[in-house]
Design a protein around this motif. Structure first.
Motif, PDB file in Angstrom:
ATOM      1  N   HIS A   1       0.831  -1.195   0.000  1.00 46.71           N
ATOM      2  CA  HIS A   1       0.000   0.000   0.000  1.00 46.71           C
ATOM      3  C   HIS A   1       0.876   1.260   0.000  1.00 46.71           C
ATOM      4  O   HIS A   1       1.857   1.341   0.735  1.00 46.71           O
ATOM      5  N   PRO A   2       0.498   2.242  -0.800  1.00 40.58           N
ATOM      6  CA  PRO A   2       1.290   3.477  -0.846  1.00 40.58           C
ATOM      7  C   PRO A   2       1.100   4.310   0.400  1.00 40.58           C
ATOM      8  O   PRO A   2       0.098   4.207   1.100  1.00 40.58           O
ATOM      9  N   GLN A   3       2.092   5.121   0.680  1.00 43.57           N
ATOM     10  CA  GLN A   3       2.015   6.088   1.765  1.00 43.57           C
ATOM     11  C   GLN A   3       1.685   7.450   1.172  1.00 43.57           C
ATOM     12  O   GLN A   3       2.212   7.830   0.130  1.00 43.57           O
ATOM     13  N   VAL A   4       0.811   8.177   1.833  1.00 46.69           N
ATOM     14  CA  VAL A   4       0.372   9.475   1.348  1.00 46.69           C
ATOM     15  C   VAL A   4       1.166  10.573   2.034  1.00 46.69           C
ATOM     16  O   VAL A   4       1.273  10.609   3.267  1.00 46.69           O
ATOM     17  N   VAL A   5       1.728  11.450   1.216  1.00 47.73           N
ATOM     18  CA  VAL A   5       2.475  12.605   1.725  1.00 47.73           C
ATOM     19  C   VAL A   5       1.980  13.833   0.970  1.00 47.73           C
ATOM     20  O   VAL A   5       1.796  13.792  -0.248  1.00 47.73           O
ATOM     21  N   THR A   6       1.760  14.919   1.666  1.00 47.44           N
ATOM     22  CA  THR A   6       1.380  16.158   0.990  1.00 47.44           C
ATOM     23  C   THR A   6       2.586  17.088   0.924  1.00 47.44           C
ATOM     24  O   THR A   6       3.477  17.042   1.774  1.00 47.44           O
ATOM     25  N   ALA A   7       2.564  17.926  -0.101  1.00 47.32           N
ATOM     26  CA  ALA A   7       3.681  18.843  -0.327  1.00 47.32           C
ATOM     27  C   ALA A   7       3.149  20.190  -0.748  1.00 47.32           C
ATOM     28  O   ALA A   7       2.227  20.281  -1.564  1.00 47.32           O
ATOM     29  N   GLY A   8       3.739  21.235  -0.203  1.00 47.78           N
ATOM     30  CA  GLY A   8       3.390  22.572  -0.648  1.00 47.78           C
ATOM     31  C   GLY A   8       3.951  22.867  -2.018  1.00 47.78           C
ATOM     32  O   GLY A   8       3.312  23.524  -2.839  1.00 47.78           O
TER      33      GLY A   8
END
Length: 401
Positions: free
Chosen positions: A181-188
């Motif tokens: 399963h992928p890991q979710v990361v947010t980026a500005g």
């Protein structure tokens, strides 16, 4: 992957020279900033540390970029080797020579690529950037709300700037190794340094305009004991009816040889566990006799597609593409690593402006990329145009304007 934060101010997709240079430039500017907003930077690299990469020659001008990145001292301490010049059979049956002795910046360089990449990675991490090795970027989607929390924001001085950036943050899906399963990361802000395929730009439905596509088979090998005296430190280049080949000595008694041609030639080079490659190299008039004198061990072979192309759009408010993702070159130009480092430095300038000015960010990066690519097209056309001996060959007919 378990150490990843849910949000980063900047995520750089790709840990080659362009991506690592960008990380160094961004974090160095942050450290030297009077406001010291503690900008969080993540580099996502699909390869494992120390994995061998293609690309080993750099022009003399690279030392200027290394000084700007603060790694010139480390570079000279590693076991990279200078190159006295080129010896080529191109456009005529006899060799010509181009020496670097007249260049005020000195000779070109033949890199110990593993040490070079590790140097950049060490510098990036020492400035505070985080590197996720063996991690693949598999997709993204834009965000239209400001609900994300900036995990690196521990002081009130950058609350307003962070909130502005997060209104248009990106959601990135990352996979570590064989993780299910992928890991979710947010980026500005996202920097696409994923190489010639420009994977992040594709998620924005931006596709590279391709001028030409070549295919290369590359052999890395070690010089056997007693063979060192038969090798040349010059970069050797030779045009053939079906393409061109290249060979040079690398640090630590290694040799790299490459044959560049059309797609349909690659199966012939792979025949007999790459005996076809060895035979093709031996059949050349200039490199062949020199290659036959070398006693090689531990040979490994790699095949890859080579694109000449540029993205029609290389940046937006909170993203940009750099290095081969922005524009990819034919290896005949020998500019790949230099281009990557220079783009990384440019990325540092754009991100600094984005952090300080938010939506009012302005950039000349797009203009610079288009100008660079036009110069590359002109130089490449001139280089191929010099070879007129095989005008009826498919390879040369497609590239001689």
């Amino acid at each position: 992957m378990n150490d990843l934060k849910p949000h980063y101010d900047v995520v750089i997709l790709g840990g080659g020279p362009a991506g690592l240079a960008a990380a160094i430039a961004i974090r160095t500017a942050n450290i030297n900033s009077h406001t010291n907003t503690n900008t969080s930077v993540l580099v996502v690299e699909r390869q494992a540390p120390g994995q061998e990469r293609l690309g080993e020659n750099c022009p003399p001008e690279i030392v200027l970029l290394l000084k700007q990145l603060g790694v010139a001292k480390e570079f000279h301490q590693d076991n990279h080797e200078t190159c006295p010049g080129y010896a080529s059979v191109w456009g005529r049956p006899t060799p010509g020579y181009n020496d670097f002795i007249v260049n005020p910046l000195g000779p070109s360089w033949r890199l110990n690529r593993t040490a070079f990449d590790q140097m950049l990675a060490n510098k990036a991490e020492s400035t505070g950037a985080q590197i996720a090795w063996s991690t693949r970027f598999i997709g993204s989607e834009p965000r239209s709300n400001s609900s994300t929390t900036n995990s690196s924001n521990n002081n009130s001085s950058n609350n307003n700037a962070a909130n502005e950036h997060e209104k248009a943050a990106h959601t990135l899906l990352l996979k570590f190794g064989s993780q299910t399963h992928p890991q979710v990361v947010t980026a500005g802000f996202v920097i696409d340094a994923t190489g010639s395929k420009a994977r992040f730009a594709r998620t924005l439905n931006i596709h590279k305009t391709i001028d030409d596509q070549l295919f290369a088979t590359v052999r890395f090998a070690k010089l056997a004991e007693g063979s060192q005296g038969t090798s040349s430190k010059q970069i050797q280049l030779e045009a053939t009816q079906d393409g061109w080949c290249y060979q040079t000595l690398l640090p630590e008694e290694k040799v790299v040889s490459m044959f560049v041609s059309e797609r349909e030639i690659i199966p012939q080079l792979r025949e007999g566990c790459h005996q076809g490659f060895d035979q093709a190299l031996s059949s050349t008039t200039f490199i062949g006799p020199k290659a036959d004198k070398l006693k090689l061990t531990d040979a490994t072979y790699h095949s890859c597609a080579i694109y000449s192309g540029v993205l029609p759009t290389v940046e937006g408010h909170n993203w940009m593409a750099i290095g081969d993702a922005a524009m990819s070159f034919d290896p005949i130009s020998a500019q790949g690593i230099y281009k990557g480092l220079s783009h990384g430095l440019m990325a540092g300038t754009k991100v600094k402006s984005w952090l300080e000015n938010g939506d009012e960010t302005t950039s000349k990066f797009s203009e610079q990329i288009q100008a660079q690519y036009k110069v590359y097209q002109k130089n490449r056309s001139h280089m191929y145009g010099l070879e007129q001996r095989w005008k009826d060959s498919d390879f040369w007919r497609r590239r001689i304007s």
